[in-house]
Scaffold this motif. Sequence first.
Motif, PDB file in Angstrom:
ATOM      1  N   GLY A 142      76.224  31.798  12.968  1.00 35.71           N
ATOM      2  CA  GLY A 142      76.041  32.133  11.408  1.00 35.71           C
ATOM      3  C   GLY A 142      75.027  33.486  11.334  1.00 35.71           C
ATOM      4  O   GLY A 142      74.816  33.884  12.151  1.00 35.71           O
ATOM      5  N   HIS A 143      74.931  33.928  10.194  1.00 41.55           N
ATOM      6  CA  HIS A 143      74.465  35.312   9.903  1.00 41.55           C
ATOM      7  C   HIS A 143      73.868  35.392   8.645  1.00 41.55           C
ATOM      8  O   HIS A 143      74.238  34.715   7.657  1.00 41.55           O
ATOM      9  CB  HIS A 143      75.349  36.301  10.041  1.00 41.55           C
ATOM     10  N   GLY A 144      72.649  36.433   8.429  1.00 42.69           N
ATOM     11  CA  GLY A 144      72.406  36.783   7.152  1.00 42.69           C
ATOM     12  C   GLY A 144      73.420  37.062   6.237  1.00 42.69           C
ATOM     13  O   GLY A 144      74.469  37.831   6.951  1.00 42.69           O
ATOM     14  N   ILE A 145      73.251  36.952   4.850  1.00 38.00           N
ATOM     15  CA  ILE A 145      74.440  37.538   4.132  1.00 38.00           C
ATOM     16  C   ILE A 145      73.629  37.742   2.542  1.00 38.00           C
ATOM     17  O   ILE A 145      72.692  36.889   2.180  1.00 38.00           O
ATOM     18  CB  ILE A 145      75.633  36.750   3.988  1.00 38.00           C
ATOM     19  N   HIS A 146      73.847  38.838   1.941  1.00 39.20           N
ATOM     20  CA  HIS A 146      73.716  39.193   0.780  1.00 39.20           C
ATOM     21  C   HIS A 146      74.376  40.417   0.440  1.00 39.20           C
ATOM     22  O   HIS A 146      75.668  40.269  -0.086  1.00 39.20           O
ATOM     23  CB  HIS A 146      72.112  39.504   0.490  1.00 39.20           C
ATOM     24  N   ARG A 147      73.875  41.688   0.343  1.00 42.42           N
ATOM     25  CA  ARG A 147      74.721  42.765  -0.247  1.00 42.42           C
ATOM     26  C   ARG A 147      75.297  43.215   1.222  1.00 42.42           C
ATOM     27  O   ARG A 147      76.313  44.002   0.916  1.00 42.42           O
ATOM     28  CB  ARG A 147      73.365  44.029  -0.466  1.00 42.42           C
ATOM     29  N   LEU A 148      75.075  42.937   2.310  1.00 45.21           N
ATOM     30  CA  LEU A 148      75.680  43.158   3.540  1.00 45.21           C
ATOM     31  C   LEU A 148      76.353  41.914   3.899  1.00 45.21           C
ATOM     32  O   LEU A 148      75.844  40.487   3.715  1.00 45.21           O
ATOM     33  CB  LEU A 148      74.852  43.244   4.753  1.00 45.21           C
ATOM     34  N   PHE A 149      77.689  41.823   4.392  1.00 47.16           N
ATOM     35  CA  PHE A 149      78.469  40.756   4.856  1.00 47.16           C
ATOM     36  C   PHE A 149      77.809  40.011   5.836  1.00 47.16           C
ATOM     37  O   PHE A 149      77.686  38.765   6.115  1.00 47.16           O
ATOM     38  CB  PHE A 149      79.863  41.363   5.005  1.00 47.16           C
ATOM     39  N   HIS A 150      77.353  40.537   7.036  1.00 44.38           N
ATOM     40  CA  HIS A 150      76.967  40.208   8.382  1.00 44.38           C
ATOM     41  C   HIS A 150      75.518  40.906   8.572  1.00 44.38           C
ATOM     42  O   HIS A 150      75.546  42.016   8.626  1.00 44.38           O
ATOM     43  CB  HIS A 150      77.829  40.304   9.427  1.00 44.38           C
ATOM     44  N   THR A 151      74.255  40.334   8.757  1.00 46.94           N
ATOM     45  CA  THR A 151      73.046  41.033   8.736  1.00 46.94           C
ATOM     46  C   THR A 151      72.032  39.892   9.403  1.00 46.94           C
ATOM     47  O   THR A 151      72.413  38.828   9.593  1.00 46.94           O
ATOM     48  CB  THR A 151      72.587  41.493   7.670  1.00 46.94           C
ATOM     49  N   ALA A 152      70.847  40.155   9.671  1.00 45.58           N
ATOM     50  CA  ALA A 152      69.790  39.512  10.107  1.00 45.58           C
ATOM     51  C   ALA A 152      69.784  38.386   9.062  1.00 45.58           C
ATOM     52  O   ALA A 152      69.635  38.649   7.816  1.00 45.58           O
ATOM     53  CB  ALA A 152      68.613  40.184  10.438  1.00 45.58           C
ATOM     54  N   PRO A 153      69.188  36.923   9.664  1.00 45.08           N
ATOM     55  CA  PRO A 153      69.281  36.655  10.831  1.00 45.08           C
ATOM     56  C   PRO A 153      70.498  36.303  11.573  1.00 45.08           C
ATOM     57  O   PRO A 153      71.513  35.841  10.906  1.00 45.08           O
ATOM     58  CB  PRO A 153      68.056  35.446  10.769  1.00 45.08           C
ATOM     59  N   ASN A 154      70.413  36.227  12.770  1.00 43.31           N
ATOM     60  CA  ASN A 154      71.483  35.544  13.783  1.00 43.31           C
ATOM     61  C   ASN A 154      70.941  33.981  13.573  1.00 43.31           C
ATOM     62  O   ASN A 154      69.958  33.862  13.868  1.00 43.31           O
ATOM     63  CB  ASN A 154      71.821  36.061  14.912  1.00 43.31           C
ATOM     64  N   VAL A 155      72.185  33.187  13.695  1.00 42.73           N
ATOM     65  CA  VAL A 155      72.059  31.735  13.469  1.00 42.73           C
ATOM     66  C   VAL A 155      72.993  30.867  14.672  1.00 42.73           C
ATOM     67  O   VAL A 155      74.061  30.615  14.204  1.00 42.73           O
ATOM     68  CB  VAL A 155      72.021  31.127  12.204  1.00 42.73           C
ATOM     69  N   PRO A 156      72.435  31.190  15.868  1.00 37.08           N
ATOM     70  CA  PRO A 156      73.407  30.496  17.067  1.00 37.08           C
ATOM     71  C   PRO A 156      73.684  29.119  16.648  1.00 37.08           C
ATOM     72  O   PRO A 156      72.456  28.082  16.047  1.00 37.08           O
ATOM     73  CB  PRO A 156      72.644  30.902  18.386  1.00 37.08           C
ATOM     74  N   HIS A 157      74.645  28.360  16.961  1.00 31.24           N
ATOM     75  CA  HIS A 157      75.032  26.978  16.823  1.00 31.24           C
ATOM     76  C   HIS A 157      74.521  26.310  18.400  1.00 31.24           C
ATOM     77  O   HIS A 157      74.785  24.891  18.110  1.00 31.24           O
ATOM     78  CB  HIS A 157      76.021  26.739  16.416  1.00 31.24           C
ATOM     79  N   TYR A 158      74.305  26.753  19.188  1.00 29.65           N
ATOM     80  CA  TYR A 158      74.060  25.934  20.660  1.00 29.65           C
ATOM     81  C   TYR A 158      72.477  25.898  20.594  1.00 29.65           C
ATOM     82  O   TYR A 158      71.736  26.707  20.526  1.00 29.65           O
ATOM     83  CB  TYR A 158      74.907  26.637  21.763  1.00 29.65           C
ATOM     84  N   ALA A 159      72.169  24.911  21.624  1.00 25.43           N
ATOM     85  CA  ALA A 159      70.898  24.634  22.035  1.00 25.43           C
ATOM     86  C   ALA A 159      70.072  25.555  22.989  1.00 25.43           C
ATOM     87  O   ALA A 159      70.801  26.288  23.499  1.00 25.43           O
ATOM     88  CB  ALA A 159      70.722  23.169  22.720  1.00 25.43           C
ATOM     89  N   LYS A 160      68.839  25.816  22.836  1.00 24.26           N
ATOM     90  CA  LYS A 160      68.007  26.594  23.758  1.00 24.26           C
ATOM     91  C   LYS A 160      68.554  27.954  23.592  1.00 24.26           C
ATOM     92  O   LYS A 160      68.484  29.040  24.547  1.00 24.26           O
ATOM     93  CB  LYS A 160      68.050  26.035  25.207  1.00 24.26           C
ATOM     94  N   ASN A 161      68.929  28.606  22.293  1.00 28.24           N
ATOM     95  CA  ASN A 161      69.376  29.931  22.037  1.00 28.24           C
ATOM     96  C   ASN A 161      67.988  30.654  21.859  1.00 28.24           C
ATOM     97  O   ASN A 161      66.517  30.153  21.746  1.00 28.24           O
ATOM     98  CB  ASN A 161      70.112  30.087  20.854  1.00 28.24           C
ATOM     99  N   LYS A 162      67.914  31.913  21.846  1.00 33.41           N
ATOM    100  CA  LYS A 162      66.724  33.121  21.801  1.00 33.41           C
ATOM    101  C   LYS A 162      66.683  33.627  20.386  1.00 33.41           C
ATOM    102  O   LYS A 162      66.196  34.596  20.193  1.00 33.41           O
ATOM    103  CB  LYS A 162      66.540  33.610  22.866  1.00 33.41           C
ATOM    104  N   ALA A 163      67.350  32.951  19.277  1.00 35.52           N
ATOM    105  CA  ALA A 163      67.349  33.768  18.118  1.00 35.52           C
ATOM    106  C   ALA A 163      65.914  33.965  17.487  1.00 35.52           C
ATOM    107  O   ALA A 163      65.199  33.257  17.838  1.00 35.52           O
ATOM    108  CB  ALA A 163      67.837  32.891  16.889  1.00 35.52           C
ATOM    109  N   VAL A 164      65.865  35.051  16.685  1.00 37.82           N
ATOM    110  CA  VAL A 164      64.585  35.521  16.172  1.00 37.82           C
ATOM    111  C   VAL A 164      64.453  35.127  14.878  1.00 37.82           C
ATOM    112  O   VAL A 164      65.326  35.284  13.996  1.00 37.82           O
ATOM    113  CB  VAL A 164      64.372  36.987  16.447  1.00 37.82           C
TER     114      VAL A 164
END
Length: 385
Positions: A286-308
């Motif tokens: 998953g991803h941030g979205i607004h004026r930009l199609f893909h941007t921060a944050p990254n939203v991984p769907h798996y466990a023990k990820n290191k998303a900020v």
Amino acid sequence: MAAHANAVQEIHRICETPGCSENAKLQCPTCIKLGIPGSFFCSQECFKSSWNSHKQQHKQAKAGSSEVYDPWPEFSFTGRLRPWPTTPKRPVPDHIPRPDYAEDTQGTPHSELSARGSSQIRVLSDEEQESLRVACKLGREVLDAGAAAIEVGVTTDEIDRIIHEATVDRDCYPSPLNYYRFPKSCCTSVNEVICHGIPDKRQLENGDILNIDVTVYHNDFHGDLNETFFVGKPDDASRKLVNTTWECLDQTIQHVKPGVRYRDMGNIIQKHAQANGFSVVRSYCGHGIHRLFHTAPNVPHYAKNKAVGVMKPGHSFTIEPMISEGTWRDLIWPDNWTAVTQDGRRSAQFEHTMLVTDTGVDVLTRRQVGSGLSGQPHYMDSFVQ
């Protein structure tokens, strides 16, 4: 439309009989004669059990031109699905505003690239939030128009036409079109396709599962959503896969609120998927979205990820878990877009764009179908547990 993350690629050839994951040892002799690529089976028993559906490939090849459509003769497909011819890129009326990549010869989103590398998550103003809500509402209307066309015998190219026309009728630009040169106005992902399938002239078959991924661009904002649908009568395995995938998204949404870490979403999704015997695709997030199609944050769907990042009011993003029957690993077709499971087994996905509020979350792309049913995805309309 999912954002990409790096992953190791490995190729495996498995039996193409639905529900079988054994190594393939035999190839259909008629397919070899007709020049149909793939068509591998683990045994004569599996070949015979698949004959009624498999022979349709022979009929289609014989009924078509003398040359079978085979754009990548050296490519080893992981499942039964094959590419079909596509139609030309559909035009967008000149009066409709478009994102910066729309007219770029390489489809490069320059505004996204300028923001890449920063983990700062934009907090939307009240005015920006309203613009995002409108874009998401229009995106939902467009997806619903495409959903109404799904039936056995309809091509994904026809669904793309309907999606495209519904988009421009609302003075929107179809965000996928020309994004890094993507050739169509939506993504249609069938059976073993995880995401980013290109609409083509293949007719939908009874028992297929189909994901339609729609994003519209309106008044400088993108609204992004997708659902997985049943075509005709699904088998029990497909029912379980699709239902579990929806539950993964639904359970995650219930935890979205200020103060929650983005990395925690993956723990919720993977726990539920694995409890039902499925895997979570790691290559897309998953991803941030607004004026930009893909941007921060990254939203991984798996466990023990290191998303900020930590959720705050005014953050807008998608969650869009891709859940597979077998391996989580993917393989990209030579079209550089179509992502399929490495073992040829099926994968499903659901996606919403959401906005963090002071007390929780607003799901901006939620379906509205009347009292008591708001938020219910289309597949549930006829779903029987």
